[in-house]
Write a protein that holds these residues in place. Sequence first.
Motif, PDB file in Angstrom:
ATOM      1  N   ARG A   4       0.785  -1.325  -0.171  1.00 30.34           N
ATOM      2  CA  ARG A   4      -0.179  -0.711  -0.142  1.00 30.34           C
ATOM      3  C   ARG A   4       0.828   1.599   0.395  1.00 30.34           C
ATOM      4  N   LEU A   5       0.355   1.890  -1.134  1.00 30.81           N
ATOM      5  CA  LEU A   5       1.109   3.432  -0.548  1.00 30.81           C
ATOM      6  C   LEU A   5       0.847   4.435   0.763  1.00 30.81           C
ATOM      7  N   VAL A   6       1.668   4.115   1.276  1.00 32.14           N
ATOM      8  CA  VAL A   6       1.223   4.966   2.925  1.00 32.14           C
ATOM      9  C   VAL A   6       1.181   6.453   3.128  1.00 32.14           C
ATOM     10  N   SER A   7       2.012   6.460   2.299  1.00 27.31           N
ATOM     11  CA  SER A   7       2.576   8.534   1.836  1.00 27.31           C
ATOM     12  C   SER A   7       2.937   8.981   0.912  1.00 27.31           C
ATOM     13  N   LEU A   8       2.005   9.588   0.252  1.00 27.40           N
ATOM     14  CA  LEU A   8       2.839  11.055  -0.672  1.00 27.40           C
ATOM     15  C   LEU A   8       3.351  11.521  -0.655  1.00 27.40           C
ATOM     16  N   ASN A   9       4.468  11.563  -1.533  1.00 29.74           N
ATOM     17  CA  ASN A   9       6.121  13.035  -0.767  1.00 29.74           C
ATOM     18  C   ASN A   9       6.184  13.958  -1.818  1.00 29.74           C
ATOM     19  N   VAL A  10       6.033  15.212  -1.927  1.00 29.04           N
ATOM     20  CA  VAL A  10       6.741  16.342  -2.804  1.00 29.04           C
ATOM     21  C   VAL A  10       7.185  17.752  -2.763  1.00 29.04           C
ATOM     22  N   GLY A  11       8.199  17.811  -3.227  1.00 29.12           N
ATOM     23  CA  GLY A  11       9.084  18.914  -2.309  1.00 29.12           C
ATOM     24  C   GLY A  11      10.353  19.518  -3.977  1.00 29.12           C
ATOM     25  N   LEU A  12      10.450  20.604  -4.301  1.00 26.27           N
ATOM     26  CA  LEU A  12      10.952  21.455  -4.698  1.00 26.27           C
ATOM     27  C   LEU A  12      12.189  21.342  -4.423  1.00 26.27           C
ATOM     28  N   PRO A  13      13.289  21.524  -5.000  1.00 27.51           N
ATOM     29  CA  PRO A  13      14.337  22.086  -4.168  1.00 27.51           C
ATOM     30  C   PRO A  13      14.849  23.671  -3.712  1.00 27.51           C
ATOM     31  N   GLN A  14      15.312  23.772  -2.204  1.00 29.17           N
ATOM     32  CA  GLN A  14      15.860  24.244  -1.933  1.00 29.17           C
ATOM     33  C   GLN A  14      16.890  24.203  -1.052  1.00 29.17           C
ATOM     34  N   PRO A  15      17.638  25.506  -0.492  1.00 25.26           N
ATOM     35  CA  PRO A  15      19.057  25.005   0.569  1.00 25.26           C
ATOM     36  C   PRO A  15      18.792  24.409   1.244  1.00 25.26           C
ATOM     37  N   LEU A  16      20.194  23.377   1.636  1.00 23.73           N
ATOM     38  CA  LEU A  16      20.621  22.380   1.962  1.00 23.73           C
ATOM     39  C   LEU A  16      21.799  22.524   3.038  1.00 23.73           C
ATOM     40  N   ALA A  17      21.582  22.886   4.529  1.00 27.52           N
ATOM     41  CA  ALA A  17      22.748  22.720   5.251  1.00 27.52           C
ATOM     42  C   ALA A  17      23.755  21.978   5.397  1.00 27.52           C
ATOM     43  N   TYR A  18      25.048  21.801   4.347  1.00 25.19           N
ATOM     44  CA  TYR A  18      26.088  21.285   4.402  1.00 25.19           C
ATOM     45  C   TYR A  18      27.512  21.939   5.377  1.00 25.19           C
ATOM     46  N   ARG A  19      28.055  21.131   5.936  1.00 25.01           N
ATOM     47  CA  ARG A  19      29.225  21.307   6.279  1.00 25.01           C
ATOM     48  C   ARG A  19      28.995  22.918   6.540  1.00 25.01           C
ATOM     49  N   ASP A  20      30.032  23.406   5.683  1.00 26.41           N
ATOM     50  CA  ASP A  20      29.503  25.467   6.434  1.00 26.41           C
ATOM     51  C   ASP A  20      28.931  25.963   5.409  1.00 26.41           C
ATOM     52  N   THR A  21      28.525  25.245   3.999  1.00 25.65           N
ATOM     53  CA  THR A  21      27.547  25.988   3.719  1.00 25.65           C
ATOM     54  C   THR A  21      26.547  24.868   2.960  1.00 25.65           C
ATOM     55  N   HIS A  22      25.562  26.341   1.710  1.00 24.63           N
ATOM     56  CA  HIS A  22      24.331  25.315   1.794  1.00 24.63           C
ATOM     57  C   HIS A  22      24.333  24.573  -0.116  1.00 24.63           C
ATOM     58  N   VAL A  23      23.605  23.321  -0.108  1.00 23.32           N
ATOM     59  CA  VAL A  23      23.748  23.185  -0.936  1.00 23.32           C
ATOM     60  C   VAL A  23      22.492  22.765  -1.777  1.00 23.32           C
ATOM     61  N   PRO A  24      21.717  23.223  -2.877  1.00 20.56           N
ATOM     62  CA  PRO A  24      20.374  22.956  -3.707  1.00 20.56           C
ATOM     63  C   PRO A  24      19.792  21.240  -3.293  1.00 20.56           C
ATOM     64  N   SER A  25      19.078  21.090  -2.684  1.00 25.80           N
ATOM     65  CA  SER A  25      18.685  20.090  -2.978  1.00 25.80           C
ATOM     66  C   SER A  25      16.922  20.020  -2.668  1.00 25.80           C
ATOM     67  N   GLY A  26      16.610  18.609  -3.554  1.00 20.92           N
ATOM     68  CA  GLY A  26      15.011  18.479  -2.962  1.00 20.92           C
ATOM     69  C   GLY A  26      14.528  17.417  -2.384  1.00 20.92           C
ATOM     70  N   ILE A  27      15.764  17.415  -1.817  1.00 20.46           N
ATOM     71  CA  ILE A  27      15.529  15.794  -0.491  1.00 20.46           C
ATOM     72  C   ILE A  27      14.174  16.543   0.643  1.00 20.46           C
TER      73      ILE A  27
END
Length: 232
Positions: A4-27
Amino acid sequence: MSARLVSLNVGLPQPLAYRDTHVPSGIRKRPVSEALTLGATGLAGDGQADLRVHGGPDKAVCVYPIEHYAAWKDRLGRDLEVPAFGENFTVSGLLEENVCLHDVFRIGTATVQVSQPRQPCFKLSALHGEPKMSLWVQQAGLTGFYFRVLEAGRVAPGDRFELLERGPREASIEEINRLLHRDRSDTAAMRHLLALGVLAASNIREFERRLEGGGSDPLRRLEGPAAQVRER
């Protein structure tokens, strides 16, 4: 197979903090309650930041089993809200051990086919604030997998998966993960999977590289930009 499909999830890219910078990500994705259109490259309202390694027809839908959440709650010592792994489909009943390449399902009015395991990258570690998270996911084999879309349609939370066609049993997601992340020198098994003709293009390239003696860098996807700096 009851799934069964428990949850249907979507999102658009946004900045993600990574170490001392930000990277774009759709996670970072959010659950939706309404039905969405599923096309050849994914769900309406969803997007990826780096199309070199994410998205495309062979990675149209990222799938993660709800059954794994309990293990990660124990490992991390905290509750995880769906979708904690950047998945489009949070599912029940579809596990790496019983899902194989080229399994075909009807979900809603769409038809999808299992294409390849998910290979977690450094962005999963960044999302959870745990540097070893991506490596843990690989080592545990709890990666989830991808669907390609054979027939576009509409899907909604709660939809049941109807199995239409079985792929080869020896090409389970669990087996592909074993070769990708643990038994990296099992060339006989790699040759057998290549001969089946069901591997996605990225997995074909990886196994052929190893068979040619080129090896691979398992840390590059886990470390992200830092690994690329190190290589230069």
